[in-house]
Design a protein around this motif. Structure first.
Motif, PDB file in Angstrom:
ATOM      1  N   UNK A 200      38.098  52.649  44.173  1.00 57.58           N
ATOM      2  CA  UNK A 200      37.875  51.217  43.896  1.00 57.58           C
ATOM      3  C   UNK A 200      37.443  50.276  44.785  1.00 57.58           C
ATOM      4  N   UNK A 201      36.468  49.688  44.225  1.00 62.74           N
ATOM      5  CA  UNK A 201      35.646  48.766  45.485  1.00 62.74           C
ATOM      6  C   UNK A 201      35.814  47.399  44.956  1.00 62.74           C
ATOM      7  N   UNK A 202      36.456  47.255  43.852  1.00 65.30           N
ATOM      8  CA  UNK A 202      36.634  45.645  43.512  1.00 65.30           C
ATOM      9  C   UNK A 202      37.703  45.596  42.097  1.00 65.30           C
ATOM     10  N   UNK A 203      38.534  44.561  42.387  1.00 65.18           N
ATOM     11  CA  UNK A 203      39.426  44.205  41.301  1.00 65.18           C
ATOM     12  C   UNK A 203      39.593  42.638  41.171  1.00 65.18           C
ATOM     13  N   UNK A 204      39.266  42.164  39.893  1.00 61.29           N
ATOM     14  CA  UNK A 204      39.063  40.701  39.775  1.00 61.29           C
ATOM     15  C   UNK A 204      40.256  40.509  38.444  1.00 61.29           C
ATOM     16  N   UNK A 205      41.292  39.571  38.797  1.00 64.28           N
ATOM     17  CA  UNK A 205      42.206  39.329  37.755  1.00 64.28           C
ATOM     18  C   UNK A 205      41.934  38.204  37.007  1.00 64.28           C
ATOM     19  N   UNK A 206      42.030  38.177  35.680  1.00 62.37           N
ATOM     20  CA  UNK A 206      41.827  37.082  34.894  1.00 62.37           C
ATOM     21  C   UNK A 206      42.672  37.104  33.744  1.00 62.37           C
ATOM     22  N   UNK A 207      42.797  35.870  32.881  1.00 62.01           N
ATOM     23  CA  UNK A 207      43.602  35.977  31.730  1.00 62.01           C
ATOM     24  C   UNK A 207      42.866  35.668  30.439  1.00 62.01           C
ATOM     25  N   UNK A 208      43.446  36.328  29.444  1.00 57.83           N
ATOM     26  CA  UNK A 208      42.742  36.320  28.165  1.00 57.83           C
ATOM     27  C   UNK A 208      42.129  35.142  27.730  1.00 57.83           C
ATOM     28  N   UNK A 209      42.953  34.199  28.010  1.00 57.71           N
ATOM     29  CA  UNK A 209      42.390  32.586  27.399  1.00 57.71           C
ATOM     30  C   UNK A 209      43.540  31.704  28.071  1.00 57.71           C
ATOM     31  N   UNK A 210      42.905  30.640  28.061  1.00 56.16           N
ATOM     32  CA  UNK A 210      43.905  29.732  28.862  1.00 56.16           C
ATOM     33  C   UNK A 210      45.150  29.363  28.438  1.00 56.16           C
ATOM     34  N   UNK A 211      45.367  29.748  26.954  1.00 53.07           N
ATOM     35  CA  UNK A 211      46.629  29.681  26.171  1.00 53.07           C
ATOM     36  C   UNK A 211      47.582  30.950  26.392  1.00 53.07           C
ATOM     37  N   UNK A 212      47.297  31.844  26.918  1.00 57.86           N
ATOM     38  CA  UNK A 212      47.970  33.058  27.159  1.00 57.86           C
ATOM     39  C   UNK A 212      48.148  33.434  28.587  1.00 57.86           C
ATOM     40  N   UNK A 213      48.869  34.202  28.845  1.00 58.46           N
ATOM     41  CA  UNK A 213      49.284  34.762  30.198  1.00 58.46           C
ATOM     42  C   UNK A 213      49.297  36.158  30.364  1.00 58.46           C
ATOM     43  N   UNK A 214      48.580  36.625  29.363  1.00 51.18           N
ATOM     44  CA  UNK A 214      48.032  38.074  29.384  1.00 51.18           C
ATOM     45  C   UNK A 214      47.166  38.359  30.420  1.00 51.18           C
ATOM     46  N   UNK A 215      47.613  39.132  31.426  1.00 51.21           N
ATOM     47  CA  UNK A 215      46.689  39.612  32.552  1.00 51.21           C
ATOM     48  C   UNK A 215      45.647  40.566  32.312  1.00 51.21           C
ATOM     49  N   UNK A 216      44.246  40.416  32.820  1.00 51.14           N
ATOM     50  CA  UNK A 216      43.467  41.097  32.538  1.00 51.14           C
ATOM     51  C   UNK A 216      42.693  41.748  33.902  1.00 51.14           C
ATOM     52  N   UNK A 217      42.208  42.648  33.954  1.00 51.27           N
ATOM     53  CA  UNK A 217      41.301  43.244  35.174  1.00 51.27           C
ATOM     54  C   UNK A 217      40.031  43.507  35.077  1.00 51.27           C
ATOM     55  N   UNK A 218      39.184  43.371  35.814  1.00 50.56           N
ATOM     56  CA  UNK A 218      37.922  43.929  35.642  1.00 50.56           C
ATOM     57  C   UNK A 218      37.670  44.765  37.208  1.00 50.56           C
ATOM     58  N   UNK A 219      37.609  45.932  36.952  1.00 50.52           N
ATOM     59  CA  UNK A 219      37.680  47.032  38.147  1.00 50.52           C
ATOM     60  C   UNK A 219      36.278  47.648  38.321  1.00 50.52           C
ATOM     61  N   UNK A 220      35.626  47.828  39.384  1.00 48.53           N
ATOM     62  CA  UNK A 220      34.429  48.496  39.814  1.00 48.53           C
ATOM     63  C   UNK A 220      34.907  49.687  40.816  1.00 48.53           C
ATOM     64  N   UNK A 221      34.338  50.955  40.277  1.00 47.20           N
ATOM     65  CA  UNK A 221      34.622  52.093  41.047  1.00 47.20           C
ATOM     66  C   UNK A 221      33.344  52.758  41.395  1.00 47.20           C
ATOM     67  N   UNK A 222      33.309  53.510  42.608  1.00 50.08           N
ATOM     68  CA  UNK A 222      32.349  54.209  42.705  1.00 50.08           C
ATOM     69  C   UNK A 222      32.481  55.876  42.859  1.00 50.08           C
ATOM     70  N   UNK A 223      31.469  56.555  42.213  1.00 54.27           N
ATOM     71  CA  UNK A 223      31.997  57.840  42.189  1.00 54.27           C
ATOM     72  C   UNK A 223      31.373  58.638  43.665  1.00 54.27           C
ATOM     73  N   UNK A 224      32.586  58.968  44.272  1.00 55.27           N
ATOM     74  CA  UNK A 224      32.219  59.692  45.697  1.00 55.27           C
ATOM     75  C   UNK A 224      31.835  61.081  45.513  1.00 55.27           C
ATOM     76  N   UNK A 225      31.769  61.877  44.223  1.00 59.97           N
ATOM     77  CA  UNK A 225      31.165  63.189  44.211  1.00 59.97           C
ATOM     78  C   UNK A 225      32.282  64.284  44.431  1.00 59.97           C
ATOM     79  N   UNK A 226      33.584  63.843  44.277  1.00 58.63           N
ATOM     80  CA  UNK A 226      34.723  64.702  44.667  1.00 58.63           C
ATOM     81  C   UNK A 226      35.309  65.612  43.421  1.00 58.63           C
ATOM     82  N   UNK A 227      34.831  65.196  42.108  1.00 58.16           N
ATOM     83  CA  UNK A 227      35.549  65.835  41.128  1.00 58.16           C
ATOM     84  C   UNK A 227      35.038  67.184  40.950  1.00 58.16           C
ATOM     85  N   UNK A 228      36.159  68.078  40.426  1.00 57.21           N
ATOM     86  CA  UNK A 228      36.102  69.441  40.323  1.00 57.21           C
ATOM     87  C   UNK A 228      34.797  69.856  39.105  1.00 57.21           C
TER      88      UNK A 228
END
Length: 228
Positions: A200-228
């Motif tokens: 995980x290299x980036x995590x941005x918290x935002x809300x669905x709209x000004x009228x709600x308090x529903x948390x949303x995330x935009x996450x960016x991941x980089x693949x390091x080549x460790x998968x089996x």
């Protein structure tokens, strides 16, 4: 009646999703909803006829996509996929709903996106570690916790070594099971991506709209080549 009150639509979505889970086919309800809409976008609660603003923001700051492949998971009506192709990516976009895929092809008849019908729970073997960028926007949250680990593994498996995974999702602060759909993701569930070799290299918290308090995330991941 062409339009239903939002409460009724929300209840219909929950009814369809519950039935699908009970029938051990948790993704079956998407095409039912698209088909029932009869081309009325207002009956598809996540369809905005525009790219997700937090994807658009990410693309604004990202390098050009020429020479790189991208995959859009659960492409819906195609707006996110079209934004990626405008950035220069070679884009494949899939949805489990044949109705949605046909709708994309109707909306964008001259598109350079390859739209296909596919199932996130049974992705083609040739997609394994095949894409430089994988975009997962609000699909994991639409599937129940009982298959969450399987879905997360499927998403992670398609990111090429050295590639990027971009996730946009609802987020919950607790590990308690939420009421859904959608079923927001928790920190421990998101942590499974790192267990699968994604950093995980980036995590941005935002809300669905000004009228709600529903948390949303935009996450960016980089693949390091460790998968089996």
């Amino acid at each position: 009646m062409s339009e239903k009150p939002p409460e009724t639509l929300q209840q219909r979505v929950k009814q369809l999703a519950t039935q699908a889970v009970q029938q051990s086919n948790p993704s079956a309800w998407f095409d039912v909803l698209y088909a029932e809409s009869n081309g009325d976008v207002t009956q598809i609660p996540w369809a905005k006829l525009a790219p997700h603003p937090y994807l658009q923001d990410w693309l604004t700051h990202a390098s050009q996509g020429e020479g790189r492949s991208a995959l859009v998971i659960g492409c819906g009506l195609g707006d996110d996929a079209e934004a990626l192709v405008q950035k220069g990516f070679q884009v494949t976009a899939f949805d489990i709903s044949p109705t949605a895929v046909a709708w994309c092809q109707q909306r964008f008849p001259d598109s350079r996106v390859t739209y296909v019908v596919a199932d996130l729970l049974a992705v083609p073997t040739q997609w394994y570690q095949a894409f430089d960028l994988v975009v997962e926007s609000r699909n994991i949250q639409a599937l129940p916790l009982s298959i969450r680990s399987t879905v997360i593994g499927s998403v992670a498996s398609m990111v090429a070594v050295g590639g990027t995974l971009l996730i946009i999702t609802r987020f919950r602060d607790t590990e308690a099971q939420p009421d859904g759909p959608p079923w927001a993701l928790s920190n421990s569930e998101l942590g499974q991506f790192e267990e699968l070799g994604l950093d995980e290299v980036s995590r941005v918290l935002f809300f669905e709209s000004d009228k709600t308090h529903i948390k949303q995330l935009r996450l960016e991941y980089h693949q390091l080549g460790l998968q089996n």
